[in-house]
Write a protein that holds these residues in place. Structure first.
Motif, PDB file in Angstrom:
ATOM      1  N   GLY A  25       0.814  -1.202   0.000  1.00  0.00           N
ATOM      2  CA  GLY A  25       0.000   0.000   0.000  1.00  0.00           C
ATOM      3  C   GLY A  25       0.856   1.264   0.000  1.00  0.00           C
ATOM      4  N   LYS A  26       0.320   2.295  -0.619  1.00  0.00           N
ATOM      5  CA  LYS A  26       1.063   3.533  -0.770  1.00  0.00           C
ATOM      6  C   LYS A  26       0.838   4.456   0.425  1.00  0.00           C
ATOM      7  N   LEU A  27       1.946   5.018   0.960  1.00  0.00           N
ATOM      8  CA  LEU A  27       1.877   5.977   2.045  1.00  0.00           C
ATOM      9  C   LEU A  27       1.540   7.367   1.487  1.00  0.00           C
ATOM     10  N   PRO A  28       1.117   8.305   2.340  1.00  0.00           N
ATOM     11  CA  PRO A  28       0.857   9.666   1.856  1.00  0.00           C
ATOM     12  C   PRO A  28       2.098  10.275   1.207  1.00  0.00           C
ATOM     13  N   SER A  29       1.872  11.222   0.339  1.00  0.00           N
ATOM     14  CA  SER A  29       2.992  11.864  -0.348  1.00  0.00           C
ATOM     15  C   SER A  29       3.826  12.680   0.636  1.00  0.00           C
ATOM     16  N   SER A  30       5.053  12.991   0.225  1.00  0.00           N
ATOM     17  CA  SER A  30       5.934  13.805   1.081  1.00  0.00           C
ATOM     18  C   SER A  30       5.307  15.150   1.381  1.00  0.00           C
ATOM     19  N   ARG A  31       4.636  15.738   0.391  1.00  0.00           N
ATOM     20  CA  ARG A  31       3.992  17.027   0.618  1.00  0.00           C
ATOM     21  C   ARG A  31       2.899  16.911   1.676  1.00  0.00           C
ATOM     22  N   ALA A  32       2.130  15.824   1.612  1.00  0.00           N
ATOM     23  CA  ALA A  32       1.070  15.635   2.607  1.00  0.00           C
ATOM     24  C   ALA A  32       1.662  15.455   4.001  1.00  0.00           C
ATOM     25  N   LEU A  33       2.785  14.739   4.094  1.00  0.00           N
ATOM     26  CA  LEU A  33       3.419  14.541   5.403  1.00  0.00           C
ATOM     27  C   LEU A  33       3.985  15.847   5.939  1.00  0.00           C
ATOM     28  N   VAL A  34       4.535  16.684   5.070  1.00  0.00           N
ATOM     29  CA  VAL A  34       5.044  17.987   5.496  1.00  0.00           C
ATOM     30  C   VAL A  34       3.921  18.814   6.108  1.00  0.00           C
ATOM     31  N   GLU A  35       2.767  18.837   5.441  1.00  0.00           N
ATOM     32  CA  GLU A  35       1.643  19.631   5.928  1.00  0.00           C
ATOM     33  C   GLU A  35       1.038  19.040   7.197  1.00  0.00           C
ATOM     34  N   ARG A  36       0.965  17.727   7.251  1.00  0.00           N
ATOM     35  CA  ARG A  36       0.335  17.082   8.400  1.00  0.00           C
ATOM     36  C   ARG A  36       1.160  17.232   9.673  1.00  0.00           C
ATOM     37  N   TYR A  37       2.480  17.024   9.557  1.00  0.00           N
ATOM     38  CA  TYR A  37       3.332  17.030  10.746  1.00  0.00           C
ATOM     39  C   TYR A  37       4.032  18.370  10.976  1.00  0.00           C
ATOM     40  N   ARG A  38       3.864  19.309  10.010  1.00  0.00           N
ATOM     41  CA  ARG A  38       4.468  20.626  10.137  1.00  0.00           C
ATOM     42  C   ARG A  38       5.984  20.540  10.337  1.00  0.00           C
ATOM     43  N   VAL A  39       6.609  19.770   9.462  1.00  0.00           N
ATOM     44  CA  VAL A  39       8.066  19.633   9.459  1.00  0.00           C
ATOM     45  C   VAL A  39       8.571  19.977   8.063  1.00  0.00           C
ATOM     46  N   SER A  40       9.884  20.051   7.924  1.00  0.00           N
ATOM     47  CA  SER A  40      10.465  20.419   6.635  1.00  0.00           C
ATOM     48  C   SER A  40      10.498  19.222   5.699  1.00  0.00           C
ATOM     49  N   PRO A  41      10.595  19.442   4.396  1.00  0.00           N
ATOM     50  CA  PRO A  41      10.749  18.329   3.443  1.00  0.00           C
ATOM     51  C   PRO A  41      11.985  17.496   3.723  1.00  0.00           C
ATOM     52  N   VAL A  42      13.059  18.136   4.205  1.00  0.00           N
ATOM     53  CA  VAL A  42      14.277  17.387   4.528  1.00  0.00           C
ATOM     54  C   VAL A  42      14.014  16.401   5.652  1.00  0.00           C
ATOM     55  N   THR A  43      13.272  16.834   6.677  1.00  0.00           N
ATOM     56  CA  THR A  43      12.944  15.945   7.795  1.00  0.00           C
ATOM     57  C   THR A  43      12.123  14.753   7.312  1.00  0.00           C
ATOM     58  N   VAL A  44      11.135  14.998   6.452  1.00  0.00           N
ATOM     59  CA  VAL A  44      10.326  13.901   5.897  1.00  0.00           C
ATOM     60  C   VAL A  44      11.215  12.936   5.110  1.00  0.00           C
ATOM     61  N   SER A  45      12.066  13.472   4.265  1.00  0.00           N
ATOM     62  CA  SER A  45      12.929  12.631   3.444  1.00  0.00           C
ATOM     63  C   SER A  45      13.821  11.747   4.306  1.00  0.00           C
ATOM     64  N   ARG A  46      14.395  12.314   5.361  1.00  0.00           N
ATOM     65  CA  ARG A  46      15.298  11.538   6.211  1.00  0.00           C
ATOM     66  C   ARG A  46      14.538  10.510   7.045  1.00  0.00           C
ATOM     67  N   ALA A  47      13.345  10.854   7.490  1.00  0.00           N
ATOM     68  CA  ALA A  47      12.553   9.886   8.255  1.00  0.00           C
ATOM     69  C   ALA A  47      12.157   8.697   7.381  1.00  0.00           C
ATOM     70  N   LEU A  48      11.733   8.963   6.138  1.00  0.00           N
ATOM     71  CA  LEU A  48      11.389   7.870   5.224  1.00  0.00           C
ATOM     72  C   LEU A  48      12.606   7.038   4.889  1.00  0.00           C
ATOM     73  N   ALA A  49      13.760   7.684   4.747  1.00  0.00           N
ATOM     74  CA  ALA A  49      14.992   6.943   4.472  1.00  0.00           C
ATOM     75  C   ALA A  49      15.332   6.011   5.633  1.00  0.00           C
ATOM     76  N   GLN A  50      15.053   6.465   6.853  1.00  0.00           N
ATOM     77  CA  GLN A  50      15.309   5.622   8.019  1.00  0.00           C
ATOM     78  C   GLN A  50      14.409   4.385   7.995  1.00  0.00           C
ATOM     79  N   LEU A  51      13.122   4.582   7.656  1.00  0.00           N
ATOM     80  CA  LEU A  51      12.211   3.434   7.576  1.00  0.00           C
ATOM     81  C   LEU A  51      12.614   2.494   6.441  1.00  0.00           C
ATOM     82  N   ALA A  52      13.089   3.058   5.334  1.00  0.00           N
ATOM     83  CA  ALA A  52      13.538   2.213   4.230  1.00  0.00           C
ATOM     84  C   ALA A  52      14.743   1.386   4.640  1.00  0.00           C
ATOM     85  N   ALA A  53      15.663   2.010   5.422  1.00  0.00           N
ATOM     86  CA  ALA A  53      16.839   1.279   5.889  1.00  0.00           C
ATOM     87  C   ALA A  53      16.459   0.142   6.825  1.00  0.00           C
TER      88      ALA A  53
END
Length: 480
Positions: A25-53
């Motif tokens: 299943g597909k997770l919300p887009s990075s833009r949606a996560l930025v708006e939902r959690y009120r964090v930067s795109p860099v933070t979203v990218s690094r958090a997703l990279a951690q889950l991928a690792a």
């Protein structure tokens, strides 16, 4: 600038919500996560990279991020107890130890737990690192013609020339080898200059990483005391005579941990003593780019004043930039250069070319001198803030010397020992480095090293001292 805690918190939130999505299943887009959690795109990218690792999600460029299939159960662990015998069974006459005590080094490399203020580190805080300039340099380097080809084993000629000019004197590009940072350069120098079992003269106290390197090479570090003006020449001469050593390793500029600068009258004397002993001086010039705003003109390198090939010079870009920009240099003159080159080639072949190209781009950019000026001013301010807070709140914690460069204060508690002080500090939420690992013989007294470079700002330094004052009222405070 993202906060590491924000990345960890977002990763934990996403991890806890993965069961909402079916496998694939597909997770919300990075833009949606930025708006939902009120964090930067860099933070979203690094958090997703951690889950991928962790194998929890799969990233498909152009499509999005999807929940991955759960991993199968790990196979049962085997029995590795046999390794205790294999690793400890030393043969007769074995000189080079197979086990190395790296505890003194790991103290300065350890990341403090959440909520703990780190005065134990040896690198600039991310807010002081030239992250934008480094990112731009790396991007430009990747587009250079031949950037991904094999570099010369000695290093890129342009980078060797830059280091030679920085070192000064008669040093030219042909005298320089590019290394993977200062620690690698020191390791190469020790292996080239001292056989296993040989004594190596070191300053006392000195950087624990040097002591670990010496022992890992099977060499015996011999201490030569340092005072406020650097190494004491009369004791250096006596140590050469008593041991027959052929190597002396020193930090003439902003010595770690004391911050001492080798006095002008002692500089020529150190070279004369080493030359008379037929010995090399390994000059670890780690902090030249960390001079404080009030340091005044810096003395030349020992290498620049050496006409006879006595000095093997070590320099690195890591300290004034980032722990991950591991680019340094070894400079020497005479036949020893061939031996240094041979050992480095055997150990690592060469430093990756993209990293060398990025270093060239960085030091050639207009942002480089601006960065050095910023660091110089900020380190002076932090030094003064920390020293002032210690004088007010912990007058029993003696700071014998206020350095004009580097990133640490070397302090002596009035009572107790460094291990007790370090443990009490950690309980109060402050990580400091105990002084004992900085001595290769019995320390003359308890010391601790307090670094002011790795915190987010002066406010954390004041808070750290406040915590220490509350934790140690009877040991080093005004009521002691």
């Amino acid at each position: 600038m993202y906060e590491r805690s924000s990345v960890a918190e977002l990763a934990e939130s996403l991890r806890s919500e993965l069961n909402r999505y079916s496998v694939g299943g597909k997770l919300p887009s990075s833009r949606a996560l930025v708006e939902r959690y009120r964090v930067s795109p860099v933070t979203v990218s690094r958090a997703l990279a951690q889950l991928a690792a962790e194998g929890l999600v799969v990233t498909r460029p152009g499509s999005g991020v999807f929940r991955s299939r759960p991993r199968t159960a790990a196979p049962a662990a085997g029995d590795t107890s046999w390794q205790e015998v294999a690793l400890s069974a030393e043969g007769p006459g074995e000189i080079v130890p197979r086990s190395v005590d790296a505890s003194g080094v790991l103290v300065s490399l350890a990341t403090p737990p959440a909520g703990v203020i780190g005065l134990n580190g040896g690198y600039l805080h991310p807010s002081l690192q030239p992250e934008r300039a480094m990112a731009a340099a790396l991007a430009r380097a990747g587009r250079r013609p031949g950037a991904w080809e094999r570099p010369p084993v000695e290093g890129l000629p342009e980078l060797r020339d830059w280091f030679a000019r920085e070192i000064g004197g008669a040093v030219v590009a042909a005298d320089v080898l590019i290394t993977a940072g200062g620690q690698s350069a020191l390791a190469t120098a020790l292996r080239a200059l001292a056989p296993p079992g040989a004594p190596i003269l070191v300053e006392s106290p000195t950087y624990p990483g040097l002591l670990a390197l010496a022992r890992a090479s099977g060499c015996r570090p011999v201490p030569v005391p340092v005072d406020a003006e650097g190494v004491r020449p009369e004791l250096l001469a006596a140590a050469f005579e008593a041991t027959g050593a052929r190597v002396f390793v020193c930090q003439p500029l902003f010595q770690n941990p004391t911050g001492a600068v080798l006095a002008p009258a002692r500089r020529a004397e150190v070279l004369r003593i080493a030359r008379a002993a037929g010995a090399f001086v390994v000059e670890d010039d780690y902090a030249r780019s960390l001079a404080h705003e009030d340091s005044g003109p810096l003395p030349a390198t020992l290498a620049a004043e050496d006409a006879d090939g006595v000095v093997v010079h070590v320099r690195s870009l890591t300290k004034p930039t980032s722990p991950s920009l591991r680019v340094g240099a070894l400079a020497a003159r005479g036949p020893v250069v061939d031996r240094l080159r041979a050992i480095q080639v055997v150990d690592s072949f060469f430093v990756p070319r993209p990293l060398q190209e990025a270093a060239l781009e960085l030091v050639g950019a207009p942002a480089w001198p601006r960065h050095l000026r910023t660091v110089s001013a900020e380190l002076r301010h932090r030094r003064d803030v920390l020293a002032g807070a210690l004088r007010r709140e912990l007058p029993g914690l003696e700071v014998p010397h206020l350095p004009s460069g580097g990133y640490q204060l070397w302090a002596r508690p009035e009572a107790g020992d460094d291990t007790a002080f370090t443990a009490a500090a950690l309980r109060a939420g402050v990580a400091v480095a105990p002084g004992r690992p900085y001595f290769c013989a019995e320390p003359p007294g308890p010391y601790v090293r307090l670094s002011f470079a790795g915190v987010s700002g002066p406010g954390e330094l004041v808070e750290a001292v406040r915590r220490l004052r509350e934790a140690l009222p009877g040991g080093v405070g005004p009521d002691a």
